[in-house]
Design a protein around this motif. Structure first.
Motif, PDB file in Angstrom:
ATOM      1  N   ASN A 685     -47.123   0.350  -4.695  1.00  0.00           N
ATOM      2  CA  ASN A 685     -48.026  -0.553  -3.996  1.00  0.00           C
ATOM      3  C   ASN A 685     -48.084  -1.916  -4.679  1.00  0.00           C
ATOM      4  O   ASN A 685     -47.742  -2.061  -5.853  1.00  0.00           O
ATOM      5  CB  ASN A 685     -49.429   0.046  -3.929  1.00  0.00           C
ATOM      6  N   THR A 691     -55.114  -8.830  -0.564  1.00  0.00           N
ATOM      7  CA  THR A 691     -54.244  -8.027   0.283  1.00  0.00           C
ATOM      8  C   THR A 691     -53.579  -6.935  -0.541  1.00  0.00           C
ATOM      9  O   THR A 691     -52.907  -7.214  -1.532  1.00  0.00           O
ATOM     10  CB  THR A 691     -53.167  -8.898   0.951  1.00  0.00           C
ATOM     11  N   GLU A 693     -50.861  -4.039  -0.209  1.00  0.00           N
ATOM     12  CA  GLU A 693     -49.770  -3.507   0.594  1.00  0.00           C
ATOM     13  C   GLU A 693     -49.270  -2.206  -0.025  1.00  0.00           C
ATOM     14  O   GLU A 693     -48.942  -2.163  -1.214  1.00  0.00           O
ATOM     15  CB  GLU A 693     -48.616  -4.512   0.687  1.00  0.00           C
ATOM     16  N   SER A 743     -46.440   2.320   7.400  1.00  0.00           N
ATOM     17  CA  SER A 743     -46.722   1.151   6.582  1.00  0.00           C
ATOM     18  C   SER A 743     -48.207   0.839   6.697  1.00  0.00           C
ATOM     19  O   SER A 743     -48.771   0.849   7.798  1.00  0.00           O
ATOM     20  CB  SER A 743     -45.885  -0.045   7.055  1.00  0.00           C
ATOM     21  N   ASP A 744     -48.852   0.579   5.543  1.00  0.00           N
ATOM     22  CA  ASP A 744     -50.289   0.316   5.532  1.00  0.00           C
ATOM     23  C   ASP A 744     -50.588  -0.948   4.750  1.00  0.00           C
ATOM     24  O   ASP A 744     -49.994  -1.193   3.680  1.00  0.00           O
ATOM     25  CB  ASP A 744     -51.045   1.487   4.898  1.00  0.00           C
ATOM     26  N   VAL A 745     -51.534  -1.737   5.285  1.00  0.00           N
ATOM     27  CA  VAL A 745     -52.000  -2.955   4.626  1.00  0.00           C
ATOM     28  C   VAL A 745     -53.513  -2.992   4.718  1.00  0.00           C
ATOM     29  O   VAL A 745     -54.085  -2.764   5.787  1.00  0.00           O
ATOM     30  CB  VAL A 745     -51.402  -4.220   5.280  1.00  0.00           C
ATOM     31  N   LYS A 746     -54.162  -3.290   3.570  1.00  0.00           N
ATOM     32  CA  LYS A 746     -55.615  -3.408   3.549  1.00  0.00           C
ATOM     33  C   LYS A 746     -56.009  -4.820   3.135  1.00  0.00           C
ATOM     34  O   LYS A 746     -55.465  -5.366   2.180  1.00  0.00           O
ATOM     35  CB  LYS A 746     -56.230  -2.403   2.569  1.00  0.00           C
ATOM     36  N   ASP A 747     -56.955  -5.382   3.868  1.00  0.00           N
ATOM     37  CA  ASP A 747     -57.585  -6.638   3.478  1.00  0.00           C
ATOM     38  C   ASP A 747     -58.927  -6.299   2.849  1.00  0.00           C
ATOM     39  O   ASP A 747     -59.777  -5.670   3.482  1.00  0.00           O
ATOM     40  CB  ASP A 747     -57.768  -7.557   4.688  1.00  0.00           C
ATOM     41  N   THR A 755     -58.093  -2.605   7.861  1.00  0.00           N
ATOM     42  CA  THR A 755     -56.988  -1.711   7.504  1.00  0.00           C
ATOM     43  C   THR A 755     -56.007  -1.687   8.658  1.00  0.00           C
ATOM     44  O   THR A 755     -56.389  -1.406   9.800  1.00  0.00           O
ATOM     45  CB  THR A 755     -57.485  -0.292   7.216  1.00  0.00           C
TER      46      THR A 755
END
Length: 802
Positions: A685, A691, A693, A743-747, A755
């Motif tokens: 990660n 951000t 990722e 694929s995951d992205v968190k703000d 998310t």
């Protein structure tokens, strides 16, 4: 009497000291064209026992230490007749020029004896064996077969990263090369691979350098085809075609790479907006949405080589990328309390970026070398996006419809000059690099409420001057580098100019018995991207706005890394080798450019404005031990490499931390042209700003087969044996996956946390078939190696996508 004993003892000590410091040196060249041979194995033996060994450097030079006595000097090189000569060593000996003749047998019949991995204080030398070469279809698959512990090769898209997800610079005979150019290498032409995990100042902060030392053709040429396509997912493909023709001092080569994608993504988003006017919570459930991309990379090169004196290389490239359906596209349903909406977010982009690269190399007497490179690039790009949020039902009548169009033009000129001077144990490098860019982008943003047109023009320049001294003293080597970077930015009448000092220190020590210690510390810097500095505003959706920041400042970057490794000495006849290593890195960005989110009220409605700013700092700590076991003379390789990443993001108004452990495990086997492989890599990660990722979690298994096609070719009365080959490979991506690739992205922002989850179910149990062939014809020669390759790839457009 005591005086005589003292004098005798002193004489004996002096004699022993001198005996241990005798040097045997020389230069090895090709007997036919007098060019220096790089990577010749040179050893001193007494009987069957090797007492000293080395390989020739980039100029064919070698130097060995020996005690006084009788020895046999042996020189061996793939494709050349071995040399053996008797030496009586009783002082320093310079043998002058030693010439080696090419053998008339085929390359595949010449086998190099010795360790496959030779540890040096400044690099590793990897000697591919017969099985590794026979199971490889191109330079990239050969790198995968070598299984360098800290290097990760993704067989699906042929990208190369370190285990810490850092970029790796690829070179061919010192030439900086693209992944596509490495794929054009015939594995049979590879003499060795040099792996530099402590690159010098001229490499501009690159984490690692992999340099292929290859033999080149004299007359005739080569044609290579490599084609891969998904069977269970036909929209995925990789196609590579390359050819080269040589005549006299000149050669022409053509390379083209096409990697289409036509697949479907499904996206799910959960977002919250903590506005001062109230809190909004959205839950978005996506439908399969098409992603279609057609990138084409073309390169045409002319090379003129005048022996070892000078060389001219001219390359015309064009990278064309057409994306009628963007990867971020989505069709979904958004639920907000009791209300629901249909979301349609579609974007199409296209760009062409032709460039002309003119390179000249001039070699002077006494190991003085000059290198010049000039690259001009033009990037023309366009972007069209439409976002719609349509209400479902009669309770809500609020419709959002945003259209944006961007047309960009960018020109850049990159020039570099380098001077190198080599002595016996000292090397000096001095150089300067200048990058000048001019950009003009036209933006049109239209919604129900407004229509905004704007033009952004920007001029940037970056100059980097550097010098480095390298020295080796027995088992210890070090390099001291100094550099300075000056940046200049002008936009809308505003100008800024900054200086950043860039020193670097590297040290290596060989403790003996296979134990090595390495350290690298340096200060670097980087300036803001053109897209982040654009003075423009783009509406993302109903609640978000993207905004550039023309007041961004360059960033100073400090890094320290250390590595301790041990390589066992295989017992006679066992063919088993064990490698252990521990790598650790700590780095710090001072005033980094990271994301920032704030609330802005426009016409009574709150928006989350996403922009960029120079923040307090960013820390990263990375640790990566590895264990590798090679058995059956490197025909079977097991690797287990755990890793741990720890990030601390210090924003102006936030602090975020993230710890990510993981592991990479692989197996590689090769026998008689057959190859089988498998790998599992957990997520690596990355946190930057606010951000987070999540990296790829993927695994694959595969099998392949290569076969040689040999045949003699006659040319003006001489016979040369071209070695052609063909083969196939079948690979199953994510064979044990249930949901496929995700694929995951968190703000992590307090104002607008969200998310984003995307998955591609067709990527589970995805079967990929590959066919490849190398068709050789003609004799061989040895060309000079281009040392510099610069190319501009950033279009400078601020994206309005989510």
């Amino acid at each position: 009497m005591q005086a005589r004993i003292f004098v005798l003892a002193a004489a004996m000590i002096c004699a022993v000291s001198m005996a241990a410091n005798n040097k045997v040196s020389g230069v090895i060249k090709d007997a036919a064209d007098k060019t220096a041979l790089i990577g010749v194995n040179v050893s001193l033996k007494q009987g069957d026992q090797q007492v000293s060994g080395t390989v020739t450097d980039a100029h064919g030079k070698f130097s060995l230490e020996a005690e006084t006595g009788e020895f046999v000097l042996e020189c061996s090189y793939i494709g050349y007749e071995p040399i053996g000569m008797s030496l009586a060593v009783n002082g320093n000996i310079h043998l002058g020029t030693i010439e080696m003749n090419e053998v008339s047998t085929e390359l595949s019949e010449v086998v190099v004896e010795g360790d496959a991995v030779i540890q040096k204080v400044d690099r590793q030398i990897l000697l591919p064996n017969k099985e590794q070469l026979g199971a490889s279809s191109d330079g990239m698959s050969l790198l995968q077969n070598l299984q360098i512990p800290r290097i990760v090769v993704n067989p699906a898209d042929n990208t190369v990263k370190t285990l810490a997800n850092q970029d790796v610079q690829l070179r061919i005979n010192g030439i900086e090369a693209s992944n596509s150019e490495v794929m054009a290498i015939n594995p049979k032409d590879v003499i060795r691979i040099e792996y530099h995990d402590q690159p010098g100042v001229r490499y501009n902060g690159t984490a690692a350098v992999i340099n292929y030392i290859v033999r080149h053709r004299d007359t005739g040429g080569n044609l290579m085809l490599n084609a891969s396509n998904g069977v269970t997912m036909p929209g995925w493909g990789e196609y590579h075609l390359a050819g080269k023709v040589n005549f006299g001092k000149s050669s022409f080569s053509l390379m083209t790479h096409y990697s289409p994608r036509d697949v479907y993504w499904t996206r799910t988003n959960a977002e919250t907006y903590n506005f001062s006017t109230g809190t909004i919570e959205n839950r978005e459930v996506g439908e399969p949405t098409r992603f279609k991309m057609n990138p084409v990379n073309i390169g045409l090169t002319y090379n003129w080589t005048n022996g070892e004196k000078n060389m001219l290389n001219i390359t015309l490239r064009d990278f064309m990328k057409f994306t009628p359906q963007s990867k971020t596209n989505r069709d979904s349903y958004l639920y907000q309390g009791t209300d629901s909406f249909a979301i349609h977010d579609h974007e199409s982009t296209q760009s062409i970026s032709p460039s002309l690269d003119i390179y000249y190399e001039h070699n002077l007497p006494d190991d003085n070398h000059l290198y010049f490179d000039l690259v001009g690039t033009y990037i023309n790009s366009s972007n069209d996006r439409r976002f719609e949020q349509l209400p479902l039902g009669a309770t809500v009548a609020d419709t959002t419809d945003v259209t944006s169009r961007v047309k960009g033009n960018k020109y850049s000129l990159i020039g570099e000059a380098i001077y190198e001077k080599d002595w016996e144990n000292i090397a000096l490098t001095v150089g300067v690099r200048h990058n000048q860019q001019w950009m003009e982008n036209q933006y049109l943003v239209e919604s129900q409420k407004s229509k905004v047109e704007s033009t952004v023009s920007m001029t940037t320049a970056e100059t980097y001057a550097f010098a480095e001294v390298q020295q080796r003293v027995k088992q210890f080597s070090y390099a001291v580098g100094i550099g300075a970077m000056h940046t200049y930015i002008e936009q809308a009448g505003q100008k800024q100019s900054n200086w950043i000092a860039r020193p670097q220190l590297t040290m290596s020590y060989d403790f003996g018995k296979g134990v090595f210690w390495k350290y690298k510390g340096y200060v670097s810097g980087y300036q803001p991207s053109l897209s982040a500095m654009s003075d423009v505003v783009q509406q993302i959706d109903k609640y978000q706005i993207r905004q550039g920041n023309p007041n961004l400042k360059p960033v100073m970057f400090v890094a320290n890394e250390m590595q301790l490794s041990w390589q066992s000495t295989p017992s006679a006849g066992s063919g088993t080798n064990v490698n252990l290593s521990l790598w650790a890195n700590y780095s710090y960005d001072h005033k980094p450019i990271m994301d920032e989110t704030f609330e802005q009220l426009i016409d009574g409605q709150s928006y989350a404005v996403r922009t960029y700013a120079n923040h307090r700092g960013f820390h990263r700590l990375q640790v990566a031990p590895s264990v590798q076991v090679r058995v059956l003379n490197n025909s079977l390789i097991f690797t287990v490499a755990p890793f741990a990443n720890y990030y601390v993001s210090l924003g102006n108004s936030y602090t975020h931390k993230h710890f990510n452990p993981g592991v990479r495990a692989s197996i590689m086997g090769m026998y008689n042209g057959w190859q089988f492989f498998g790998e599992v890599t957990t997520r690596s990660n990355n946190l930057w700003g606010e951000t987070l990722e999540y990296g790829e979690f993927y695994h694959h298994i595969g099998v392949g087969y290569n076969a040689d096609i040999r045949g003699p070719h006659r040319n003006q009365g001489t016979v040369s044996h071209g070695v052609s080959s063909w083969g196939f490979r079948a690979m199953l991506m994510n064979p044990f996956s249930v949901k496929g690739y995700s694929s995951d992205v968190k703000d992590l922002s307090a104002l607008a946390p969200n998310t984003q989850h995307a998955e591609m179910r067709d990527f589970r149990q995805m079967l990929i078939l590959n066919f490849h062939c190398n068709l050789d014809f003609g004799t061989q020669r040895r060309d000079s190696g281009k040392r510099i390759n610069n190319e501009d790839k950033e279009n400078g457009i601020l994206s309005g996508t989510k």
